[in-house]
Design an enzyme around this catalytic site. Structure first.
Site, PDB file in Angstrom:
ATOM      1  N   GLU A 407       0.822  -1.214   0.000  1.00  0.00           N
ATOM      2  CA  GLU A 407       0.000   0.000   0.000  1.00  0.00           C
ATOM      3  C   GLU A 407       0.854   1.262   0.000  1.00  0.00           C
ATOM      4  O   GLU A 407       0.792   2.071   0.917  1.00  0.00           O
ATOM      5  CB  GLU A 407      -0.931   0.006   1.223  1.00  0.00           C
ATOM      6  CG  GLU A 407      -1.970  -1.098   1.215  1.00  0.00           C
ATOM      7  CD  GLU A 407      -3.147  -0.792   0.300  1.00  0.00           C
ATOM      8  OE1 GLU A 407      -3.094   0.187  -0.469  1.00  0.00           O
ATOM      9  OE2 GLU A 407      -4.130  -1.559   0.368  1.00  0.00           O
ATOM     10  N   GLU A 473      -3.754 -10.580  -0.099  1.00  0.00           N
ATOM     11  CA  GLU A 473      -4.633 -10.551   1.067  1.00  0.00           C
ATOM     12  C   GLU A 473      -6.004 -10.991   0.588  1.00  0.00           C
ATOM     13  O   GLU A 473      -6.477 -10.551  -0.463  1.00  0.00           O
ATOM     14  CB  GLU A 473      -4.742  -9.139   1.671  1.00  0.00           C
ATOM     15  CG  GLU A 473      -3.440  -8.651   2.269  1.00  0.00           C
ATOM     16  CD  GLU A 473      -3.493  -7.209   2.780  1.00  0.00           C
ATOM     17  OE1 GLU A 473      -4.588  -6.714   3.102  1.00  0.00           O
ATOM     18  OE2 GLU A 473      -2.424  -6.592   2.841  1.00  0.00           O
TER      19      GLU A 473
HETATM   20  C1  IPT Z   1      -5.215  -3.798   3.689  1.00  0.00           C
HETATM   21  C2  IPT Z   1      -3.834  -3.640   4.242  1.00  0.00           C
HETATM   22  O1  IPT Z   1      -2.859  -3.992   3.304  1.00  0.00           O
HETATM   23  C3  IPT Z   1      -3.615  -4.426   5.462  1.00  0.00           C
HETATM   24  O2  IPT Z   1      -2.422  -3.978   6.066  1.00  0.00           O
HETATM   25  C4  IPT Z   1      -4.768  -4.293   6.410  1.00  0.00           C
HETATM   26  O3  IPT Z   1      -4.892  -2.954   6.771  1.00  0.00           O
HETATM   27  C5  IPT Z   1      -6.019  -4.731   5.728  1.00  0.00           C
HETATM   28  O4  IPT Z   1      -6.233  -3.963   4.601  1.00  0.00           O
HETATM   29  C6  IPT Z   1      -7.231  -4.568   6.596  1.00  0.00           C
HETATM   30  O5  IPT Z   1      -7.144  -5.170   7.821  1.00  0.00           O
HETATM   31  S1  IPT Z   1      -5.561  -2.312   2.826  1.00  0.00           S
HETATM   32  C7  IPT Z   1      -7.283  -2.165   2.624  1.00  0.00           C
HETATM   33  C8  IPT Z   1      -7.586  -0.748   2.269  1.00  0.00           C
HETATM   34  C9  IPT Z   1      -7.791  -3.048   1.558  1.00  0.00           C
END
Ligand code: IPT
Length: 941
Positions: A407, A473
């Protein structure tokens, strides 16, 4: 203090190099140091670095440590936003500054040798003096920094190390990860002797060639020799490629390591290496020529008592816990872990996506204006971070890809980081999710893409880049959830290009408070915070598994079993391992009680192959009980690697009995064993069992995080519809000759929508069968949280048994792990202690359940044919109102929910919501459940 605003550049540090053991003297400087915290850099103690400075009045602090975890200052949590103004490279004047001092003796063995001082992690910036001599400044919190201390060190004498650590520095702009802000010297501090002509650095290139030979080139100091005793290789020259002969390859499934020795005349280094080749072939990510699937998790480094310090035995236990749940991959979100973590990944077997300590997410809130990723003044710091990660971790076979960070938007600096890494290590692909154009990377990575989109990518119907696809993720594991894991896994199985991903995330980052409770954002008075968004893991803060991990373990299981009467189709989903040595344990059960069981050995089903295995003949005993065949695949070491079951015979339907017609008598209505009050038409008694509150329709659940959060939270629509405050108006009680029929209208204040509800009661032996018919009227455009009845029971009926799905909680889109069987628990143990309280504990598809007291009396409930249930010592409104575990106080009732259906869990807190088949629509429905009083051991009636 210009170094604080120096665009994140360390000062005075040595060229980065790998971490490995050698025979040169080393001295750990971990231990109890002296410490003093000042609220700003300007208020820190002047001259504290002087060897003679009197620190006797200072606190004692362990090093490594995150100082807010030891009573100095406070933790603070933000996700995306920076807790300071976006004003790079400037930092707040109020900048907590921790001065650290250590007086230590250096053994005479260091005499005549060079020496370096290594910091494995200082958050965020440390200015260092040894014996009054200033050495330089660290930045890059989760990266190593070494200083040459040859001139300043006093071998054989007393030395004084002074480190001034600032919470905020320009480097903080590059470290906006979603986690607690926790300053401190939080990783090891080590003094390393450096003999002249020693092994300063080693770069092992160990690949596995198609013919089964290893190929080895070790770049090291000129003149160094290389040996791998187990392969009979000795004294090979460094810097030259060698055929290592036949080797066993390293994979995450077969983590074969070899000890490698690199020696010069003055120093001998020992490393553990693995032979493996990572390549992208035909758009597929391969290791040793085979497609791999990343069944991964995102892992942060956090400990509920210690902050960013995670004791190595805790790490080992958590990695073993991952392995037991078939996690085969780790993304080191969002920074390189403690170096020893990667040693364990090599040893235990994980595919590691090693991510750089780089995130600038908070610039998104200003449209990425001023993003350091595209600011040339930050270029040097960006490349420095990449270089320090790659140099430190380059010898780990487990590391199969580098990630530029997380990010951080787009910008030229990311290109510079990628170019540097590619040049230095052409053997590992590069990853970065933030650039949809994939300008600098080798894999197409996304976060939280929906199932439909992953499917489209798998089919090649997207317009994205033609690269292997991974989800860096997915399946946000916040609170109760995630739902939909099995459906993602199915896509990874179906589409060769979809090569898995990493669930967000492994661990809840709660901070332990007295009494078993955990704090999250806002609990330390932070003016700006993101609440419980930091509680989004598969394991609780103390690393006990949540139901999400149990589900993940079943979904990630490497063996799939399709069970039919008498045989099992076994599909081996390993990429490298055969099933030789594994076995099948089978059992036939009637009403959950085994009638036959046994074990058969599995044939050596090769990786990726399927075989049909016959089971011994085991007929179902005659009778009417519900019969199942359950099969578990078990590896040679006893680990369950897959399971499946099939129903062999359905169970009996409940039998109605004829009784004298219902009658009104003494102000109540009696019908067989059942007694009703006339005002609401509620059941008040079944035989000897008085019910504090009889069954009524209930559609409300304490919203889970996935209901509450995300762009269009369903819980907001639920509350607007008044589903948490439904009222029940009696329309009439009809005493038919064979039934009591209670008609009601269930609706919320200020709403003209209603659920017309008829409760039809018929007598059965020692109880009554309830059939509930629900008809929504008035236009329902919101799904229902649940559809069932709730009732209240006396508190002593705390023992629970059931025949149904279990043993753990299950919801419609998270029930892979639950198998039909007979289980026992207690009302207290049925509840899942989510850190942020929310709906939990549902047991699915019960054929029957009993809640009994110590003497065996109580209630038996039968699903007709099946019912979900939840039992708790607090009500749903109490659960809804609670914000921490400690808010849940057992009351004097057991609240029993019997549910015909539930809305799914989904992943909407961050990602897709509930998949269409698991949305609970408000539609006409009918369900039945039987209640019987249990007479208990004394045979009361
Ligand atoms: C995404 C992040 O990469 C991760 O660090 C964490 O914040 C997660 O979301 C949520 O728990 S970023 C999100 C805007 C998709």
């Amino acid at each position: 203090m210009e170094y604080l605003t120096g665009f994140g550049r360390p000062i005075g540090t040595c060229a980065p190099r790998a971490a490995f053991d050698t025979d040169a003297p080393r001295l750990s400087l971990n231990g109890v140091w002296r410490f003093r915290l000042a609220p700003s850099a300007a208020e820190a103690a002047d001259g504290f670095w002087a060897p003679g400075f009197d620190d006797s009045g200072w606190s004692r602090l362990p090093v490594p440590s995150s100082w807010p975890m030891h009573g100095h200052g406070r933790p603070a949590y933000t996700n995306v936003v920076y807790p300071f103004p976006l004003d790079p490279p400037h930092v707040p004047t109020d900048n907590p500054t921790g001065d650290h001092r250590l007086v230590f003796e250096v053994p005479a063995a260091f005499e005549g040798l060079g020496a370096r001082l290594r910091f494995d992690g200082v958050d965020s910036c440390g200015r260092v003096w040894l014996n009054g001599v200033e050495l330089g400044v660290t930045q890059g919190s989760r990266l190593p920094a070494e200083f040459d201390v040859t001139a300043a060190l006093r071998p054989g004498g007393t030395n004084v190390l002074a480190v001034r650590v600032h919470q905020w520095s320009a480097g903080s702009y590059l470290e906006d990860q979603d986690m607690w802000w926790l300053p401190g010297i939080f990783r090891d501090v080590t003094l390393l002797a450096r003999p002249a002509g020693g092994v300063d650095d080693v770069f092992v290139h160990a690949t596995f060639e198609p013919g089964g030979h290893g190929r080895l080139r070790v770049d090291g100091p000129p003149g160094a020799t290389v040996s791998i005793p187990a392969l009979g290789l000795a004294g090979l020259p460094a810097g030259v490629a060698h055929d290592a002969g036949p080797v066993e390859p390293w994979t995450a499934e077969t983590p074969r390591l070899y000890e490698l020795v690199v020696a010069t005349a003055t120093e001998t280094a020992t490393l553990r290496v693995g032979f493996r080749t990572v390549a992208i072939t035909g758009g597929i990510l391969t290791v040793n020529g085979r497609r791999i699937v990343l069944r991964g998790v995102n892992r942060h480094e956090f400990h509920p008592d210690l902050g960013r310090v995670v004791p190595i035995e805790v790490v080992r236990a958590e990695l073993e816990l991952m392995r037991r749940h078939h996690v085969n991959a780790i993304r080191t979100s969002h920074y390189p872990p403690h170096p020893a973590v990667l040693d364990l990944c090599d040893e235990l077997g994980f595919w590691v996506l090693d991510e750089c300590d780089y995130e600038t997410h908070g610039f998104e809130t200003v449209g990425w204006r001023g993003n350091p990723s595209d600011d040339p003044r930050f270029a040097e710091a960006c490349v420095d971070r990449m270089r320090r990660m790659v140099e430190r971790d380059k010898n780990h076979p487990s590391v199969i890809m580098w990630s530029l960070g997380n990010e951080a938007g787009v910008g030229a600096n990311l290109g510079l980081m990628a170019d540097w890494a590619r040049e230095r290590d052409p053997d590992r692909p590069l990853h970065y999710e933030g650039d949809r154009g994939c300008a600098h990377v080798d894999v197409y990575s996304r976060m939280y893409a929906t199932h439909a989109e992953v499917d489209a990518i798998g089919r090649g119907e997207d317009h994205g880049p033609h690269l292997p696809f991974i989800l860096c993720e997915y399946a946000h594991a916040m609170g109760n959830g995630p739902g939909g894991l099995a459906e993602y896994d199915e896509l990874f199985d179906r589409h060769p290009r979809c090569q898995g991903g990493f669930v967000w995330e492994w661990l809840d980052h709660g901070i332990r408070r007295p009494g078993g409770d955990f704090a999250y954002g806002g609990d330390f008075g932070e003016p700006l915070h993101d609440g419980n968004f930091v509680i989004d893991g598969l394991v609780f803060p103390d690393r006990t598994p949540s139901p999400g991990l149990t589900e993940l373990g079943a979904v990630y299981a490497p063996v799939r079993l399709a069970v039919r009467p008498g045989e099992v189709t076994v599909r081996n989903r390993y990429a490298f391992r055969s099933l030789g040595g594994a076995g099948l344990h089978w059992s036939v059960t009637v009403d959950g009680v085994p009638s036959a069981e046994g074990a058969v050995r599995l044939p050596a089903v090769a990786a990726g192959q399927t075989a049909v295995v016959a089971l011994p003949h085991a007929p179902v005993p005659p009778g009417t009980g519900e019969a199942w065949l359950t099969v578990h695949a078990v590896a040679a070491d006893g680990l369950e690697i897959g399971s499946g079951q099939v129903q062999l015979r359905a169970g009996p339907a409940p039998v109605a009995v004829s009784m004298p017609a219902p009658r009104r008598e003494g102000g109540v209505i009696r019908f067989g064993a059942a007694e009703f009050e006339p005002v609401h038409g509620r059941l008040t008694r079944l035989g000897d069992l008085a019910l504090p509150r009889g069954p009524v329709l209930d559609v409300w659940r304490a919203p889970i995080d996935n209901d509450r959060l995300g762009p269009d939270p369903v819980a907001g629509r639920w509350r607007a519809a008044g589903l948490h405050r439904m009222t029940h108006r009696l329309l009439g009680i009809d005493l038919a000759p064979d039934a009591v029929v209670v008609a009601t209208r269930v609706a919320a204040a200020s709403s003209d929508r209603a659920l017309l509800t008829w409760y039809t009661w018929r007598p059965v032996d020692r109880g009554a069968e309830l059939t509930v018919r629900v008809e929504p009227t008035g236009g329902w455009d919101v799904p229902l949280p649940r559809l069932g009845v709730r009732l209240e029971l006396p508190p002593d009926l705390g023992d629970v048994s059931w025949f149904g799905a279990g043993p753990g909680e299950a919801y419609p889109d998270s029930r892979t792990a639950a198998l039909i069987g007979r289980y026992r628990s207690t009302v207290d143990d049925l509840a899942t202690p989510y850190v942020y309280p929310q709906e939990n504990g549902n047991r699915a598809d019960a054929r029957w359940l009993t809640l009994t007291g110590p003497d065996g009396t109580g209630l038996r409930v039968e699903g007709a044919p099946r019912i979900d249930f939840t039992a708790r010592r607090w009500s749903t409104p109490d659960l809804d109102a609670a914000r921490h575990r400690a808010d849940l106080v057992p009351g004097d009732r057991i609240h029993l929910h019997l549910d015909h259906a539930h809305h799914g869990l989904g992943s909407a807190a961050c990602g897709p919501g509930v998949l269409p088949p698991y949305v609970l629509r408000a539609e006409p429905a009918t369900f039945s459940v039987v209640f019987r009083a249990l007479p208990g051991s004394r045979g009361r009636r």
